[in-house]
Design an enzyme around this catalytic site. Structure first.
Site, PDB file in Angstrom:
ATOM      1  N   LYS A  78       0.859  -1.198   0.000  1.00  5.58           N
ATOM      2  CA  LYS A  78       0.000   0.000   0.000  1.00  5.58           C
ATOM      3  C   LYS A  78       0.890   1.242   0.000  1.00  5.58           C
ATOM      4  O   LYS A  78       1.883   1.292   0.734  1.00  5.58           O
ATOM      5  CB  LYS A  78      -0.899  -0.033   1.248  1.00  5.58           C
ATOM      6  CG  LYS A  78      -1.921   1.084   1.323  1.00  5.58           C
ATOM      7  CD  LYS A  78      -2.804   0.951   2.573  1.00  5.58           C
ATOM      8  CE  LYS A  78      -3.890   2.023   2.624  1.00  5.58           C
ATOM      9  NZ  LYS A  78      -4.770   1.882   3.805  1.00  5.58           N
ATOM     10  N   SER A 158      -9.849   2.308   2.930  1.00  3.94           N
ATOM     11  CA  SER A 158      -8.923   2.998   2.054  1.00  3.94           C
ATOM     12  C   SER A 158      -7.966   2.056   1.318  1.00  3.94           C
ATOM     13  O   SER A 158      -7.366   2.464   0.333  1.00  3.94           O
ATOM     14  CB  SER A 158      -8.096   3.996   2.870  1.00  3.94           C
ATOM     15  OG  SER A 158      -7.250   3.308   3.795  1.00  3.94           O
ATOM     16  N   SER A 182     -10.172   0.149   7.252  1.00  2.00           N
ATOM     17  CA  SER A 182      -9.612   0.151   5.895  1.00  2.00           C
ATOM     18  C   SER A 182      -8.943  -1.136   5.431  1.00  2.00           C
ATOM     19  O   SER A 182      -8.547  -1.230   4.268  1.00  2.00           O
ATOM     20  CB  SER A 182      -8.604   1.289   5.751  1.00  2.00           C
ATOM     21  OG  SER A 182      -9.286   2.481   5.559  1.00  2.00           O
TER      22      SER A 182
END
Ligand code: GLN
Length: 491
Positions: A78, A158, A182
């Protein structure tokens, strides 16, 4: 040999050791998959050189018999984790071009254990969002479509790039971060597993800060075992993070026994509001039946302050964000905008105006407001008190049960643009935020499909440091559910 990207991490690990394929072959198969799925916009940058170099190291280690736990496993990272020598943006223009001279502890641990990096995964800007529509680098598209509809769906957020990439078999697993859901909500939206460990299990060092008292890294992967494998490599004490827990890291994989005899599973009654989607309510009941079949007993519990968790989160998280994001001033990182004839303050203003997206600005405004002298007690102090009550609710629940089962999200994935009102978007976090506020481990496991054929997840929440128990219950649900649905890639 054609389906290397479809293997689990455990199967890749075993296949590499059995010499069924090489780490180089595994890396190339994934690099091709990443290149052929650019329409999903899951990656902000691709880093095939990193994956290839790790594969070469892995093949040498495998040949000499000293392979590491993740030798040759190609992962996505990420883009909230600082990666040495590779652009790290938090999906914001304000960090575009920032190349950290250091590696985050978590990504460093994965690489030290032999994993390679295929690229940096897209996300909601500064991890603020539930749909991956706030990235400065464009929306991530879910590989799933609802039955009978061709509308692009969100992958959740997210960690939406992580979710989409793992579900579409572009990478074997990925890192995520979870501040209020998330990891769990995007995992649920795309039919994969993800665990947010106890606050302090994974080091936050080198992870771009959103809300420091809530942020936690964790793995996202296609099954529970793979989550257990990745989590073991990711967590551990780090003196560079003052909130890192100095506790032993259990063998999470060994905890996957499928045996729940003697375990009491709590059903939090406040998680069943009027109007809960009947398919989700039915799946939840089904999940309880599966846990019972594995030997657990089911108990009704109450977490009375649940309804206050979301409003308190949306005070505390923006408050911490407004403070954390003060560092992006155009001086130290990434973007700098210098208005002609302007002074230093003009440069700060122009840089922040141009660099932050609308959702990030909204959070900074809310956070600054709730921390301002006149409103601090009314909002921030009050929210902190509510947070203590939420944690106490869970402490009381652990007196009568060992784990909790609940839905992960109140709906299946929605279409991009469908939740234009920020408050409506925030409501999507209703079931994930309480565990975050209490710092507890929680995971989402795919358990069934919605009426339109989209994945639905069930969430297991455990007491602090019982990731092993959470994973084992997740394993039971995974085996019972036999979730085999696959995203369609041929629209
Ligand atoms: N959706 C939540 C938010 O927007 C949680 C995000 C997260 O966990 N990073 O704040």
């Amino acid at each position: 040999m054609t389906d290397l990207t479809g293997l689990s991490i455990a199967a890749m690990r075993d296949g590499l050791r059995a010499k069924s394929f090489s780490a180089g072959e595994l890396a190339e198969a994934h690099i091709i998959a990443v290149e052929s799925a650019r329409d999903l916009n899951a990656f902000i940058i691709e880093t095939p050189d990193h994956a290839r170099a790790a594969a070469a190291t892995a093949d040498a280690a495998l040949a000499s018999g000293d392979a590491k736990p993740l030798s040759g496993i190609p992962l996505g990272i990420k883009d909230l984790f600082a990666t040495k020598g590779y652009q790290t943006t938090a999906a914001s223009k304000i960090l575009e071009g920032f190349i950290p001279p250091y590696e985050s502890t978590v990504s460093g641990k994965l690489f030290a254990d032999g994993a390679g990096m295929l690229g940096k995964l897209n996300l909601d800007q500064f991890a603020m969002g539930s749909s991956n529509e706030t990235s400065a680098f464009g929306n991530v598209v879910s590989p799933w479509r609802a039955r009978g509809s061709n509308r692009p769906l969100v992958p959740g957020g997210s960690s939406g790039g992580s979710a989409a990439a793992v579900a579409a078999r572009l990478c074997a697993g990925a890192t995520g971060t979870d501040t209020g859901g998330s990891i769990r909500q995007p995992a649920a939206f795309v039919g994969i597993s993800g665990i947010k460990p106890t606050y302090g299990r994974c080091s936050r060092w080198g992870v771009v800060a959103f809300a420091s008292s809530l942020d936690q890294a964790g793995p996202m992967a296609r099954d529970v075992r793979d989550c257990a494998i990745l989590l073991k490599s990711m967590c551990g004490y780090d003196p560079k993070d003052s909130t890192s827990l100095d506790v032993a890291v259990p063998d999470f994989e060994a905890a996957l026994t499928g045996d729940l005899r003697g375990k009491r599973i709590g059903v939090p009654r406040e998680y069943r509001p009027d109007g809960l989607d009947p398919t989700i309510a039915a799946l939840w009941d089904q999940g309880l039946a599966w846990l019972k079949d594995a030997g657990a007993t089911i108990v009704d519990v109450s977490l009375p302050h649940t309804t206050y968790a979301l409003p308190a989160y949306y005070i505390i998280a923006p408050a911490e964000a407004s403070s954390n994001l003060a560092r992006y001033d155009g001086v130290r990182y990434g973007l700098r905008v210098t208005p002609p004839g302007g002074n230093l303050a003009d440069m700060y203003e122009a840089t922040r105006a141009a660099g932050f997206g609308p959702e990030v600005k909204r959070r900074i405004m809310i956070g600054t407001y709730v921390l301002s002298a006149g409103f601090y007690d009314a909002y921030y102090t009050q929210a902190q008190k509510v947070r203590a009550l939420i944690a106490r609710d869970f402490d009381r629940a652990w007196e009568v049960c060992d784990l909790l089962l609940a839905p992960t999200a109140p709906s299946a994935a929605f279409a991009a643009g469908d939740k234009a009102d920020p408050l409506e978007m925030y409501l999507n976090d209703v079931f994930t935020v309480p565990a975050s506020m209490a710092g507890l481990p929680a995971m989402s496991v795919p358990a069934g499909l919605s009426e339109t054929g989209l994945p639905l997840g069930l969430q297991i929440i455990g007491p602090a440091l019982d990731e092993a128990g959470v994973l084992n219950a997740g394993y039971v649900i995974e085996r019972a559910a036999g979730f085999t649905a696959r995203p369609e890639r041929w629209w």
